[in-house]
Design an enzyme around this catalytic site. Structure first.
Site, PDB file in Angstrom:
ATOM      1  N   ILE A 120       0.888  -1.166   0.000  1.00 53.45           N
ATOM      2  CA  ILE A 120       0.000   0.000   0.000  1.00 53.45           C
ATOM      3  C   ILE A 120       0.925   1.215   0.000  1.00 53.45           C
ATOM      4  O   ILE A 120       1.878   1.281   0.778  1.00 53.45           O
ATOM      5  CB  ILE A 120      -0.947   0.000   1.222  1.00 53.45           C
ATOM      6  CG1 ILE A 120      -1.901   1.209   1.189  1.00 53.45           C
ATOM      7  CG2 ILE A 120      -0.200  -0.055   2.533  1.00 53.45           C
ATOM      8  CD1 ILE A 120      -2.961   1.158   2.290  1.00 53.45           C
ATOM      9  N   SER A 121       0.678   2.148  -0.908  1.00 55.58           N
ATOM     10  CA  SER A 121       1.611   3.256  -1.113  1.00 55.58           C
ATOM     11  C   SER A 121       1.636   4.228   0.062  1.00 55.58           C
ATOM     12  O   SER A 121       0.675   4.337   0.830  1.00 55.58           O
ATOM     13  CB  SER A 121       1.248   4.021  -2.388  1.00 55.58           C
ATOM     14  OG  SER A 121       1.411   3.216  -3.531  1.00 55.58           O
ATOM     15  N   GLN A 122       2.755   4.930   0.168  1.00 55.93           N
ATOM     16  CA  GLN A 122       2.923   6.025   1.123  1.00 55.93           C
ATOM     17  C   GLN A 122       1.776   7.031   0.942  1.00 55.93           C
ATOM     18  O   GLN A 122       1.416   7.378  -0.175  1.00 55.93           O
ATOM     19  CB  GLN A 122       4.267   6.686   0.828  1.00 55.93           C
ATOM     20  CG  GLN A 122       4.596   7.921   1.605  1.00 55.93           C
ATOM     21  CD  GLN A 122       5.868   8.583   1.053  1.00 55.93           C
ATOM     22  OE1 GLN A 122       6.399   8.150   0.025  1.00 55.93           O
ATOM     23  NE2 GLN A 122       6.323   9.612   1.717  1.00 55.93           N
TER      24      GLN A 122
END
Length: 207
Positions: free
Chosen positions: A57-59
């Site tokens: 899950i992206s920043q």
């Protein structure tokens, strides 16, 4: 809610994200529900997190940055490549009219579909499939976003982008740049935005 507000204030707005629709979406979506239970204490940290199947899950800042670059409206139809846990799709769905999202790994696609449905995101449709192929029967799209990096911009995704539409995606193998691709009546304009690090976009037949 306090942790989400702090995330938006300190990690996102403080770094220049100013689109109120994007900031509101980042406040609204409960990021802790999109990460594995063992990692929920880190859900609002300024970092990507593993979600299984070798995916992340992206920043939060990158999610907001890519969303803002799409310039979505309440009428936008969006294609997302790389559903993952469904977090980016939920952020898009807070702003856009409809979101079509493709995930290569069936366990992630199934879990994301169930999660998004349970949270009331009726304007998101999840498909398990190859992101390189896009979603031709629902094309053209006002915006396309990819959360995995191909070696070069896939031609099929350009074809599925509406004239005047915008696509944001990481491009490259070891070293990646985030690209903004705009489809114009005369062709395609490409702009490099910033260096990034994403998982590779994988073709279904090489999984």
């Amino acid at each position: 809610m306090q942790k989400r507000q702090q995330m938006v204030d300190e990690q996102i707005a403080a770094r220049g994200i100013s689109d109120e629709k994007v900031l509101a979406a980042m406040r609204a979506v409960e990021r802790h529900l999109f990460v594995p239970a063992a990692l929920r204490s880190a859900a609002y940290a300024d970092e990507p997190l593993p979600i299984g199947q070798g995916q992340t899950i992206s920043q939060p800042f990158i999610v907001a940055y890519m969303t803002e670059a799409l310039k979505l409206t309440s009428d936008s139809r969006v294609l997302e490549i790389g559903t993952g846990s469904g977090y980016q799709a939920a952020v898009l769905a807070e702003i856009a009219k409809t979101v079509y999202t493709i995930e290569l790994y069936e366990p992630l696609a199934g879990a994301a579909a169930a999660r998004l449905e349970s949270l009331g995101y009726t304007n998101v449709t999840v498909r398990c499939g190859d992101g390189y192929s896009g979603w031709p029967e629902e094309a053209p799209f006002d915006a396309i976003i990819a959360t995995a990096a191909p070696a070069e911009v896939p031609g099929e995704l350009i074809r599925q982008l509406k004239t005047g539409g915008r696509m944001v995606l990481p491009v490259g193998s070891i070293f990646q740049e985030l690209y903004l691709v705009t489809k114009t009546p005369s062709g395609v304009e490409t702009k490099m935005l910033l260096p990034v690090r994403f998982v590779p976009m994988i073709k279904a037949d090489t999984k």
